[in-house]
Every structure is written in C-alpha cells, then in structure tokens.
Write an enzyme that holds these catalytic residues in place. Structure first.
Site, PDB file in Angstrom:
ATOM      1  N   TYR A 143       0.801  -1.227   0.000  1.00  0.00           N
ATOM      2  CA  TYR A 143       0.000   0.000   0.000  1.00  0.00           C
ATOM      3  C   TYR A 143       0.834   1.279   0.000  1.00  0.00           C
ATOM      4  O   TYR A 143       0.274   2.375  -0.049  1.00  0.00           O
ATOM      5  CB  TYR A 143      -0.917   0.013   1.224  1.00  0.00           C
ATOM      6  CG  TYR A 143      -1.849  -1.162   1.274  1.00  0.00           C
ATOM      7  CD1 TYR A 143      -2.964  -1.221   0.449  1.00  0.00           C
ATOM      8  CD2 TYR A 143      -1.613  -2.234   2.129  1.00  0.00           C
ATOM      9  CE1 TYR A 143      -3.822  -2.308   0.475  1.00  0.00           C
ATOM     10  CE2 TYR A 143      -2.470  -3.325   2.164  1.00  0.00           C
ATOM     11  CZ  TYR A 143      -3.562  -3.358   1.337  1.00  0.00           C
ATOM     12  OH  TYR A 143      -4.408  -4.434   1.359  1.00  0.00           O
TER      13      TYR A 143
ATOM     14  N   HIS B 263      -4.556   6.279  -0.865  1.00  0.00           N
ATOM     15  CA  HIS B 263      -5.044   6.204   0.512  1.00  0.00           C
ATOM     16  C   HIS B 263      -3.928   6.457   1.530  1.00  0.00           C
ATOM     17  O   HIS B 263      -4.210   6.740   2.689  1.00  0.00           O
ATOM     18  CB  HIS B 263      -5.644   4.818   0.743  1.00  0.00           C
ATOM     19  CG  HIS B 263      -6.999   4.808   1.374  1.00  0.00           C
ATOM     20  ND1 HIS B 263      -7.813   5.913   1.510  1.00  0.00           N
ATOM     21  CD2 HIS B 263      -7.703   3.782   1.922  1.00  0.00           C
ATOM     22  CE1 HIS B 263      -8.947   5.571   2.104  1.00  0.00           C
ATOM     23  NE2 HIS B 263      -8.897   4.283   2.368  1.00  0.00           N
TER      24      HIS B 263
ATOM     25  N   PHE C  41      -4.390  -0.713   9.802  1.00  0.00           N
ATOM     26  CA  PHE C  41      -5.116  -0.567   8.545  1.00  0.00           C
ATOM     27  C   PHE C  41      -6.130   0.566   8.700  1.00  0.00           C
ATOM     28  O   PHE C  41      -6.633   0.844   9.783  1.00  0.00           O
ATOM     29  CB  PHE C  41      -5.763  -1.872   8.059  1.00  0.00           C
ATOM     30  CG  PHE C  41      -4.754  -2.832   7.511  1.00  0.00           C
ATOM     31  CD1 PHE C  41      -4.345  -2.749   6.187  1.00  0.00           C
ATOM     32  CD2 PHE C  41      -4.176  -3.797   8.327  1.00  0.00           C
ATOM     33  CE1 PHE C  41      -3.389  -3.613   5.683  1.00  0.00           C
ATOM     34  CE2 PHE C  41      -3.220  -4.667   7.835  1.00  0.00           C
ATOM     35  CZ  PHE C  41      -2.821  -4.584   6.510  1.00  0.00           C
TER      36      PHE C  41
ATOM     37  N   ASN D 213      -9.262   1.320   8.101  1.00  0.00           N
ATOM     38  CA  ASN D 213     -10.608   1.252   8.680  1.00  0.00           C
ATOM     39  C   ASN D 213     -10.621   1.053  10.189  1.00  0.00           C
ATOM     40  O   ASN D 213     -11.681   1.126  10.807  1.00  0.00           O
ATOM     41  CB  ASN D 213     -11.426   0.166   7.989  1.00  0.00           C
ATOM     42  CG  ASN D 213     -11.668   0.486   6.527  1.00  0.00           C
ATOM     43  OD1 ASN D 213     -11.325   1.561   6.047  1.00  0.00           O
ATOM     44  ND2 ASN D 213     -12.259  -0.451   5.814  1.00  0.00           N
TER      45      ASN D 213
ATOM     46  N   ASN E   6     -13.614   6.081   5.840  1.00  0.00           N
ATOM     47  CA  ASN E   6     -13.687   5.031   6.863  1.00  0.00           C
ATOM     48  C   ASN E   6     -12.662   5.200   7.983  1.00  0.00           C
ATOM     49  O   ASN E   6     -12.937   4.862   9.133  1.00  0.00           O
ATOM     50  CB  ASN E   6     -13.554   3.655   6.224  1.00  0.00           C
ATOM     51  CG  ASN E   6     -14.768   3.289   5.399  1.00  0.00           C
ATOM     52  OD1 ASN E   6     -15.874   3.770   5.655  1.00  0.00           O
ATOM     53  ND2 ASN E   6     -14.572   2.452   4.395  1.00  0.00           N
TER      54      ASN E   6
END
EC number: 3.1.1.29
Length: 188
Positions: free
Chosen positions: A15, A20, A63, A65, A111
């Site tokens: 990631y 994000h 992470f 969320n 989120n």
C-alpha cells in the site's frame, strides 16, 4: 497549537504508494524535515516523539478502517485531547493538489476518520484533508484509493505533500486558526 500529527494509511509495502496512504507520506515528509529518525512502535502505530516539545508524529498500523483503535490507545496513554491532534488524510471530494483544513466535523464517508470518531467518541479533532480526486464511477472507489497516482500527477502530488507537511509543521508552532486560514485561503 497541535501536539500530535496523525497520518492515515495502510501498513506494508503493498500500500506504500497508494492514494489512501498520502497521510503516511505527509508524516514521512514532516519527519524528514524535522530530522527525526528511529521511530518507535507503540500504540499500535509507528511513532516519532520529539521529547523536548512533547510532540508526536503517528502512523497507525491497524489498517485504515481501524485507525481509531490505535488513536484511542494513544489518547488514553498520553492524555492528549483529540482537539490537539491533527489528522491528515486523503479526500476524494477535493481535486488532486488541493489541501484544506477544518477544525472538526463528520467523516465525509472516509472510513479511517469514521473509525476515529467512533473510537474517540467525538468529532472535535482538526483535519488536514488532501485531495486525491474521484474515480469515474462509485464501483471503482476501493480500487481507486488503493492504487497509485497516475504518472502524470506525480509532480503535483509531490508538491502537495511538501505543502501539506509545511502546514502540519506550522500547526505545531502556531495557533491552528491562523494555519487554517493560511491553508484555506491559498490556492493549493
């Protein structure tokens, strides 16, 4: 003045360069500018601590969320009020290259911010929102935020991270209202 900068993102190399993770990128840039090295792993996060000023730079490792879980642990241990924590994250409602600050508010469908609101039981924390643009259709949202920026956008993204890091640093040194006015009146 702000006592902690929290950049939102997802851990791991998969990631690292996604849209994000722009919050992580801003924290990395702030750490670089302030010559901070050797972060600690605590509060379910990667943490830089400037002891002389008691300032923290945080990258939750739960992470996106579940960012609020890590932040709740940090708040419980340090007793820093949510209103003294600047949360830095990607925002699809802003075009690429746009930076906006706000003192509080809802999640805007993000989120990670929703998790923080839920875990801290408050919306009263300032935010530094970084525009990543929006995909063509709603079905593409997950793929969009979890993909890298297009090559053509690289120069503007680098400039945006640089500018966002400057606002973040200023928020540690100057009244937030002043930094917010600077940020929101500049053509970012």
């Amino acid at each position: 003045m702000i006592k902690a900068l929290v950049g939102l993102g997802n851990p791991g190399p998969k990631y690292k360069d996604t849209k994000h993770n722009i919050g992580f990128k801003v924290i990395d840039e702030v750490a670089f500018k302030l010559h901070l090295k050797n972060p600690l792993e605590k509060y379910m996060s990667i943490v830089f601590h400037i002891k002389e000023q008691d300032i923290y730079l945080i990258k939750p490792q739960t992470f996106m969320n579940n960012s609020g879980i890590a932040l709740r642990q940090f708040v419980e241990k340090t007793k820093i009020a949510p209103s003294d924590i600047l949360v830095i994250y990607d925002d699809m409602d802003l075009p690429i290259g746009t930076i906006k600050m706000k003192p509080n508010g809802g999640s805007g469908g993000h989120n990670g911010v929703e998790s923080i609101i839920r875990e801290l039981r408050t919306q009263e924390f300032p935010r530094l929102r970084i525009g990543i643009g929006r995909p063509a259709s709603k079905e593409e949202v997950t793929n969009y935020v979890l993909s890298p920026f297009e090559y053509k956008d690289t120069p503007i993204v680098k400039k945006t991270i640089e500018k966002a890091s400057e606002y973040a640093i200023r928020s540690l040194e100057e009244p937030l209202e002043y930094v917010m006015t600077l940020c929101n009146t500049k053509s970012s």
